[in-house]
Scaffold this motif. Sequence first.
Motif, mmCIF file in Angstrom:
data_model
loop_
_atom_site.group_PDB
_atom_site.id
_atom_site.type_symbol
_atom_site.label_atom_id
_atom_site.label_comp_id
_atom_site.label_asym_id
_atom_site.label_seq_id
_atom_site.Cartn_x
_atom_site.Cartn_y
_atom_site.Cartn_z
ATOM 1 N N HIS A 51 0.820 -1.219 0.000
ATOM 2 C CA HIS A 51 0.000 0.000 0.000
ATOM 3 C C HIS A 51 0.852 1.265 0.000
ATOM 4 O O HIS A 51 0.590 2.201 -0.756
ATOM 5 C CB HIS A 51 -0.950 0.019 1.203
ATOM 6 N N SER A 120 -10.534 2.853 3.901
ATOM 7 C CA SER A 120 -10.997 2.378 2.604
ATOM 8 C C SER A 120 -10.128 2.947 1.496
ATOM 9 O O SER A 120 -9.674 4.092 1.578
ATOM 10 C CB SER A 120 -12.443 2.832 2.409
ATOM 11 N N ARG A 131 -8.007 11.069 -9.691
ATOM 12 C CA ARG A 131 -9.385 11.376 -10.107
ATOM 13 C C ARG A 131 -9.568 12.882 -10.290
ATOM 14 O O ARG A 131 -10.315 13.331 -11.149
ATOM 15 C CB ARG A 131 -10.385 10.858 -9.058
ATOM 16 N N ARG A 183 -7.769 -1.293 -11.940
ATOM 17 C CA ARG A 183 -9.064 -1.557 -11.291
ATOM 18 C C ARG A 183 -9.490 -3.018 -11.480
ATOM 19 O O ARG A 183 -10.022 -3.641 -10.562
ATOM 20 C CB ARG A 183 -10.141 -0.638 -11.864
ATOM 21 N N HIS A 186 -7.225 -5.129 -9.262
ATOM 22 C CA HIS A 186 -7.584 -4.886 -7.864
ATOM 23 C C HIS A 186 -8.892 -5.607 -7.518
ATOM 24 O O HIS A 186 -9.009 -6.241 -6.473
ATOM 25 C CB HIS A 186 -7.690 -3.371 -7.635
ATOM 26 N N GLY A 200 -17.161 -3.745 1.919
ATOM 27 C CA GLY A 200 -15.834 -3.307 2.350
ATOM 28 C C GLY A 200 -15.866 -2.636 3.714
ATOM 29 O O GLY A 200 -16.937 -2.486 4.323
HETATM 30 C C1 HEM Z 1 -5.872 -7.226 0.409
HETATM 31 C C2 HEM Z 1 -5.848 -6.257 -0.448
HETATM 32 C C3 HEM Z 1 -6.975 -5.306 -0.694
HETATM 33 C C4 HEM Z 1 -8.293 -5.429 -0.348
HETATM 34 C C5 HEM Z 1 -8.978 -6.598 0.356
HETATM 35 C C6 HEM Z 1 -8.959 -4.231 -0.793
HETATM 36 C C7 HEM Z 1 -10.296 -3.989 -0.642
HETATM 37 C C8 HEM Z 1 -10.975 -2.917 -1.156
HETATM 38 C C9 HEM Z 1 -12.397 -2.701 -1.045
HETATM 39 C C10 HEM Z 1 -13.379 -3.640 -0.341
HETATM 40 C C11 HEM Z 1 -12.685 -1.526 -1.648
HETATM 41 C C12 HEM Z 1 -14.069 -0.850 -1.759
HETATM 42 C C13 HEM Z 1 -14.138 0.291 -0.791
HETATM 43 C C14 HEM Z 1 -14.243 -0.151 0.652
HETATM 44 O O1 HEM Z 1 -15.342 -0.360 1.130
HETATM 45 O O2 HEM Z 1 -13.200 -0.278 1.293
HETATM 46 C C15 HEM Z 1 -11.435 -1.005 -2.175
HETATM 47 C C16 HEM Z 1 -11.307 0.149 -2.907
HETATM 48 C C17 HEM Z 1 -10.096 0.684 -3.303
HETATM 49 N N1 HEM Z 1 -8.830 0.193 -2.990
HETATM 50 FE FE1 HEM Z 1 -8.437 -1.599 -2.238
HETATM 51 N N2 HEM Z 1 -8.047 -3.410 -1.419
HETATM 52 C C18 HEM Z 1 -6.818 -4.011 -1.346
HETATM 53 C C19 HEM Z 1 -5.614 -3.502 -1.828
HETATM 54 C C20 HEM Z 1 -5.442 -2.233 -2.328
HETATM 55 C C21 HEM Z 1 -4.178 -1.642 -2.707
HETATM 56 C C22 HEM Z 1 -2.793 -2.303 -2.637
HETATM 57 C C23 HEM Z 1 -4.429 -0.385 -3.129
HETATM 58 C C24 HEM Z 1 -3.375 0.561 -3.596
HETATM 59 C C25 HEM Z 1 -3.395 1.855 -3.414
HETATM 60 C C26 HEM Z 1 -5.862 -0.182 -3.036
HETATM 61 C C27 HEM Z 1 -6.540 0.958 -3.391
HETATM 62 C C28 HEM Z 1 -7.906 1.061 -3.496
HETATM 63 C C29 HEM Z 1 -8.574 2.145 -4.179
HETATM 64 C C30 HEM Z 1 -7.898 3.311 -4.899
HETATM 65 C C31 HEM Z 1 -9.943 1.902 -4.076
HETATM 66 C C32 HEM Z 1 -11.055 2.740 -4.726
HETATM 67 C C33 HEM Z 1 -11.343 2.013 -6.028
HETATM 68 C C34 HEM Z 1 -11.652 2.830 -7.259
HETATM 69 O O3 HEM Z 1 -11.803 4.043 -7.197
HETATM 70 O O4 HEM Z 1 -11.738 2.162 -8.314
HETATM 71 N N3 HEM Z 1 -6.434 -1.323 -2.563
HETATM 72 N N4 HEM Z 1 -10.407 -1.865 -1.858
#
Ligand code: HEM
Length: 235
Positions: A51, A120, A131, A183, A186, A200
């Motif tokens: 991260h 989140s 964005r 995306r 991810h 989430g």
């Molecule tokens: C175990 C790894 C990961 C899990 C389980 C995870 C889970 C999630 C979930 C559930 C969301 C939806 C929003 C929420 O309710 O939290 C989200 C959104 C997002 N996550 Fe992760 N995430 C992971 C890794 C990462 C990493 C490494 C990054 C790097 C910066 C990241 C960046 C983001 C971003 C930018 C969004 C918004 C998505 C968008 O605008 O398309 N995540 N994530």
Amino acid sequence: MTQTEDFSEPILSGAGASDYERYLRTDELLALQPEPGGWAHRDELLFTTVHQSSELWLKLAWNEVEEATRLLDGGELAPAIRLLRRASLCLQYITGQLDMLEQMSPWEYQVIRKKLGHGSGFDSPGFREIRRATPALGQAFSRLLRERGLVVVELYVQGREHEELYQLAECLIDWDERLTLWRMRHYKVVSRIIGDEVVGTQGTPVELLGGLIKQRFFPELWDARNRLTALANEE
Ligand code: HEM
């Protein structure tokens, strides 16, 4: 007697034993991950490394996009293209490093997840800046097209006559595509680790992430492909 410089001694000010550590502030940087004593699970080091390094690459990416936009506003295409290539490369790197998260066990990850509070990815500073900064890039490109009296399809049909603008258009679609590829990847990682029918840490259904894959920053560049195919079919 001539004095020779002792290159092993630091000459910069700041904390750290060497100039390498002082300039890069490695003491502070390496203190930013949870320490073994405070780990809920040892994979917290893996989780935070991915991260935090992603945030650094995202910071570089949006800074390059913003500077590229400024250059385009001044009519400087070639240096803007150079910076946009870098920005897309940043996204390529962070997409690649998502692989590392799949080295975690989905069950053991649940222990780490409990420590995240309402944290989140929607609050990722790097992604937020992306964005914010990206639409202005699209506007700068559209302005250049207008100045030359072109629409996107004409630019592509006459690509060789507008080489730089064509290269710029390709840089923009690269950027858009790289964002989508991140995306997609991810979304798959999230589905594999916590599932695709759960919510989430901020209450967002994971399904919604699947929907965001369809989002396009520069729809006119994608639509131009449809028109080019239609145009070719008419011939
Ligand atoms: C175990 C790894 C990961 C899990 C389980 C995870 C889970 C999630 C979930 C559930 C969301 C939806 C929003 C929420 O309710 O939290 C989200 C959104 C997002 N996550 Fe992760 N995430 C992971 C890794 C990462 C990493 C490494 C990054 C790097 C910066 C990241 C960046 C983001 C971003 C930018 C969004 C918004 C998505 C968008 O605008 O398309 N995540 N994530």
